[in-house]
Design an enzyme around this catalytic site. Structure first.
Site, PDB file in Angstrom:
ATOM      1  N   SER A  29       0.832  -1.201   0.000  1.00 58.81           N
ATOM      2  CA  SER A  29       0.000   0.000   0.000  1.00 58.81           C
ATOM      3  C   SER A  29       0.867   1.251   0.000  1.00 58.81           C
ATOM      4  CB  SER A  29      -0.931  -0.001   1.210  1.00 58.81           C
ATOM      5  OG  SER A  29      -0.190  -0.084   2.417  1.00 58.81           O
ATOM      6  N   TYR A  56      -3.877  -0.367   4.560  1.00 52.05           N
ATOM      7  CA  TYR A  56      -4.801  -1.375   4.053  1.00 52.05           C
ATOM      8  C   TYR A  56      -5.421  -2.198   5.183  1.00 52.05           C
ATOM      9  CZ  TYR A  56      -3.968  -1.068  -1.020  1.00 52.05           C
ATOM     10  OH  TYR A  56      -3.936  -0.683  -2.342  1.00 52.05           O
ATOM     11  N   GLY A  57      -4.772  -2.236   6.329  1.00 48.65           N
ATOM     12  CA  GLY A  57      -5.244  -3.082   7.422  1.00 48.65           C
ATOM     13  C   GLY A  57      -6.585  -2.692   7.995  1.00 48.65           C
ATOM     14  N   CYS A  98       3.046  -6.931   1.581  1.00 50.53           N
ATOM     15  CA  CYS A  98       2.078  -6.424   2.546  1.00 50.53           C
ATOM     16  C   CYS A  98       1.483  -7.615   3.293  1.00 50.53           C
ATOM     17  CB  CYS A  98       0.973  -5.643   1.820  1.00 50.53           C
ATOM     18  SG  CYS A  98      -0.409  -5.128   2.864  1.00 50.53           S
ATOM     19  N   ASN A  99       1.634  -7.641   4.606  1.00 52.26           N
ATOM     20  CA  ASN A  99       1.108  -8.758   5.383  1.00 52.26           C
ATOM     21  C   ASN A  99      -0.407  -8.856   5.292  1.00 52.26           C
ATOM     22  OD1 ASN A  99       3.795  -7.917   6.871  1.00 52.26           O
ATOM     23  ND2 ASN A  99       3.406 -10.029   7.444  1.00 52.26           N
ATOM     24  N   THR A 100      -1.094  -7.705   5.264  1.00 47.88           N
ATOM     25  CA  THR A 100      -2.554  -7.702   5.189  1.00 47.88           C
ATOM     26  C   THR A 100      -3.037  -8.324   3.886  1.00 47.88           C
ATOM     27  OG1 THR A 100      -2.801  -5.773   6.628  1.00 47.88           O
ATOM     28  CG2 THR A 100      -4.596  -6.228   5.101  1.00 47.88           C
ATOM     29  N   CYS A 131       3.948  -6.421  10.040  1.00 48.77           N
ATOM     30  CA  CYS A 131       3.610  -5.407   9.033  1.00 48.77           C
ATOM     31  C   CYS A 131       4.927  -4.802   8.576  1.00 48.77           C
ATOM     32  CB  CYS A 131       2.695  -4.336   9.625  1.00 48.77           C
ATOM     33  SG  CYS A 131       2.406  -2.914   8.514  1.00 48.77           S
ATOM     34  N   THR A 132       5.114  -4.681   7.274  1.00 50.16           N
ATOM     35  CA  THR A 132       6.396  -4.185   6.781  1.00 50.16           C
ATOM     36  C   THR A 132       6.637  -2.727   7.147  1.00 50.16           C
ATOM     37  OG1 THR A 132       5.320  -3.906   4.619  1.00 50.16           O
ATOM     38  CG2 THR A 132       6.723  -5.849   4.907  1.00 50.16           C
ATOM     39  N   HIS A 133       5.590  -1.969   7.433  1.00 48.16           N
ATOM     40  CA  HIS A 133       5.790  -0.597   7.910  1.00 48.16           C
ATOM     41  C   HIS A 133       6.538  -0.571   9.244  1.00 48.16           C
ATOM     42  CE1 HIS A 133       2.882   0.786   4.876  1.00 48.16           C
ATOM     43  NE2 HIS A 133       3.272   2.017   5.162  1.00 48.16           N
TER      44      HIS A 133
END
Length: 250
Positions: free
Chosen positions: A16, A47-48, A78-80, A180-182
């Site tokens: 995202s 996106y989560g 993106c994990n989501t 989460c990659t963030h």
């Protein structure tokens, strides 16, 4: 941005916002001769928090552009999206699609209590539950962090450690998994607060991509910046984060 579809072997990455740039960076160090394309949708971060139908529409729109490039593989950074859309994406497209999952298996090797930080969507997903059922134990805890990804996205060039620590949940842990990659941008702050090992899943995902591409390991090299292209979203911001924050170039 229009991208030619007649270039050498290509791999497309999707997140995202800026989170997936962390995975792009790890893969770029391993694949200096491969054309890498980063697709983003920054205006809709995070996106989560999106309902499933809305998320699916946004992901399908991005993947139509990815498919047009005829990539050797695509990476959902993106994990989501991995948790909620990866099965349908793999059913719809013939090229390999690699997803990223919380590194629960790796973290559990440390023993003790494992805490997984994730977006609300990932935290409640059946895929994470299956992962914990397979590799976790009774001490594995999942904590949803609804504001954290958006905070990192907004403040990536001016992250205040004290504010970050206040946003992190008050838990005890023997290992923390960043789901989460963030969150990976603040890994050092997480390590400082919890005084334990912190796992990201980046290396395992990058190595899986290498195997799918049949690439041989030649050691890590500085990313070949000429082979990295940014598509969609806030291209200027994503380019700056990749080159300045991750590659250390100014």
């Amino acid at each position: 941005m229009e991208v030619s579809s007649d270039s050498p072997q290509k791999v497309c990455f999707f997140d995202s916002g800026i989170g997936g740039l962390t995975l792009l960076y790890e893969c770029a160090k391993r694949l200096p001769q491969t054309k890498l394309y980063y697709f983003a949708d920054n205006k809709n971060v995070p996106y989560g928090d999106l309902p499933q139908d809305e998320l699916k529409k946004k992901v399908e729109r991005i993947f139509s552009g990815i498919s047009a490039l005829k990539p050797a593989a695509a990476v959902v950074a993106c994990n989501t999206v991995t948790a909620r859309c990866i099965k349908s994406l793999r059913a719809d497209y013939s090229f390999p699609i690699v997803g990223i999952q919380p590194a629960v298996k790796e973290a559990m090797k440390t023993g003790g209590k494992c805490v997984v930080f994730a977006t609300p969507a990932t935290a409640t997903s059946s895929s994470l539950k299956k992962l914990i059922d397979a590799y976790g134990n009774a001490q594995t805890e999942v904590v949803a962090c609804p504001k954290f990804a958006a905070f990192v996205e907004r403040n990536i060039f001016n992250l205040d450690e004290e504010e970050l620590i206040n946003l992190l949940p008050d838990v005890t842990a023997d290992a923390v998994v960043l789901g989460c990659t963030h969150y990976i941008y603040v890994k050092k702050t997480v390590e400082k607060k919890y005084s334990c090992p912190v796992f990201t899943g980046l290396e395992g995902t990058a190595n899986r991509l290498m195997r799918i591409l049949g690439a041989t390991e030649g050691g890590l090299q500085p990313p070949n910046i000429q082979n990295v292209t940014f598509v969609g979203g806030d291209e200027e911001k994503n380019r700056r984060v990749f080159f300045e924050v991750l590659c250390g170039l100014t």
